[in-house]
Design an enzyme around this catalytic site. Sequence first.
Site, PDB file in Angstrom:
ATOM      1  N   ASP A   1       0.722  -1.103   0.087  1.00  0.00           N
ATOM      2  CA  ASP A   1      -0.084   0.059  -0.176  1.00  0.00           C
ATOM      3  C   ASP A   1       0.819   1.258  -0.008  1.00  0.00           C
ATOM      4  OD1 ASP A   1      -3.122   0.562   1.012  1.00  0.00           O
ATOM      5  OD2 ASP A   1      -1.733   2.219   1.017  1.00  0.00           O
TER       6      ASP A   1
ATOM      7  N   HIS B   1     -10.249  -5.360  -3.350  1.00  0.00           N
ATOM      8  CA  HIS B   1      -8.860  -5.519  -2.906  1.00  0.00           C
ATOM      9  C   HIS B   1      -9.187  -5.722  -1.198  1.00  0.00           C
ATOM     10  CE1 HIS B   1      -9.974  -1.095  -2.641  1.00  0.00           C
ATOM     11  NE2 HIS B   1      -9.281  -1.108  -1.506  1.00  0.00           N
ATOM     12  N   LEU B   2      -8.086  -6.853  -0.914  1.00  0.00           N
ATOM     13  CA  LEU B   2      -8.071  -6.896   0.659  1.00  0.00           C
ATOM     14  C   LEU B   2      -6.905  -6.212   1.262  1.00  0.00           C
ATOM     15  CD1 LEU B   2      -9.942  -9.270  -0.644  1.00  0.00           C
ATOM     16  CD2 LEU B   2      -8.808 -10.777   1.067  1.00  0.00           C
TER      17      LEU B   2
HETATM   18  P1  5GP Z   1      -9.803   1.515  -0.083  1.00  0.00           P
HETATM   19  O1  5GP Z   1      -9.915   3.086   0.863  1.00  0.00           O
HETATM   20  O2  5GP Z   1     -10.336   1.748  -1.395  1.00  0.00           O
HETATM   21  O3  5GP Z   1     -10.245   0.259   0.894  1.00  0.00           O
HETATM   22  O4  5GP Z   1      -8.355   1.573  -0.028  1.00  0.00           O
HETATM   23  C1  5GP Z   1      -7.409   1.899  -1.220  1.00  0.00           C
HETATM   24  C2  5GP Z   1      -5.955   1.766  -0.746  1.00  0.00           C
HETATM   25  O5  5GP Z   1      -5.419   1.773  -1.953  1.00  0.00           O
HETATM   26  C3  5GP Z   1      -5.484   2.966   0.216  1.00  0.00           C
HETATM   27  O6  5GP Z   1      -5.087   2.279   1.371  1.00  0.00           O
HETATM   28  C4  5GP Z   1      -4.403   3.701  -0.647  1.00  0.00           C
HETATM   29  O7  5GP Z   1      -3.348   3.956   0.226  1.00  0.00           O
HETATM   30  C5  5GP Z   1      -4.122   2.427  -1.759  1.00  0.00           C
HETATM   31  N1  5GP Z   1      -3.685   3.031  -2.738  1.00  0.00           N
HETATM   32  C6  5GP Z   1      -4.375   4.373  -3.720  1.00  0.00           C
HETATM   33  N2  5GP Z   1      -3.658   4.469  -4.799  1.00  0.00           N
HETATM   34  C7  5GP Z   1      -2.666   3.662  -4.713  1.00  0.00           C
HETATM   35  C8  5GP Z   1      -1.455   3.471  -5.743  1.00  0.00           C
HETATM   36  O8  5GP Z   1      -1.345   4.122  -6.676  1.00  0.00           O
HETATM   37  N3  5GP Z   1      -0.411   2.618  -5.395  1.00  0.00           N
HETATM   38  C9  5GP Z   1      -0.683   1.889  -4.287  1.00  0.00           C
HETATM   39  N4  5GP Z   1       0.095   1.055  -4.174  1.00  0.00           N
HETATM   40  N5  5GP Z   1      -1.431   1.925  -3.404  1.00  0.00           N
HETATM   41  C10 5GP Z   1      -2.506   2.722  -3.499  1.00  0.00           C
END
Ligand code: 5GP
Length: 113
Positions: free
Chosen positions: A32, A101-102
């Site tokens: 992340d 995603h998990l």
């Molecule tokens: P959500 O809030 O949708 O469950 O989690 C999305 C996650 O994706 C967040 O923890 C955020 O930090 C991560 N994330 C968003 N954009 C990117 C990216 O471009 N690269 C990576 N490695 N993680 C990302």
Amino acid sequence: MSQHACVFCAIIQGSLPAHIIMQNDAVIVIKDIAPKAPVHYLIIPKKHVTDITSLEQQDAQMAGQLLLMAQQLASHLSGSQAFRLVVNNGADAGQKVFHLHLHFLSGQVMTDF
Ligand code: 5GP
Ligand code: ZN
């Protein structure tokens, strides 16, 4: 969101860089970008599926592979093999990237929630 504008699809296709931890035919694991724990990986199906709500019966094997990937990741951890899995399903639950995603969280004692 269309598949073409999806950040995780771009990472899977290789057009956006990411720190890849592990992958197989169906699943990719990346670090992340904004970790919430010492170990914070994202376990992502290579097929674009928006969320758990959108899963279909034909996705059953892929859904199982996400959990088996968590098992495999845990076996490579140094120290405690305890981990927490989190799925934010829908904007109201905090989902920001609408490709299933998990969150795999480890490396610290987790507090109750
Ligand atoms: P959500 O809030 O949708 O469950 O989690 C999305 C996650 O994706 C967040 O923890 C955020 O930090 C991560 N994330 C968003 N954009 C990117 C990216 O471009 N690269 C990576 N490695 N993680 C990302
Ligand atoms: Zn996607």
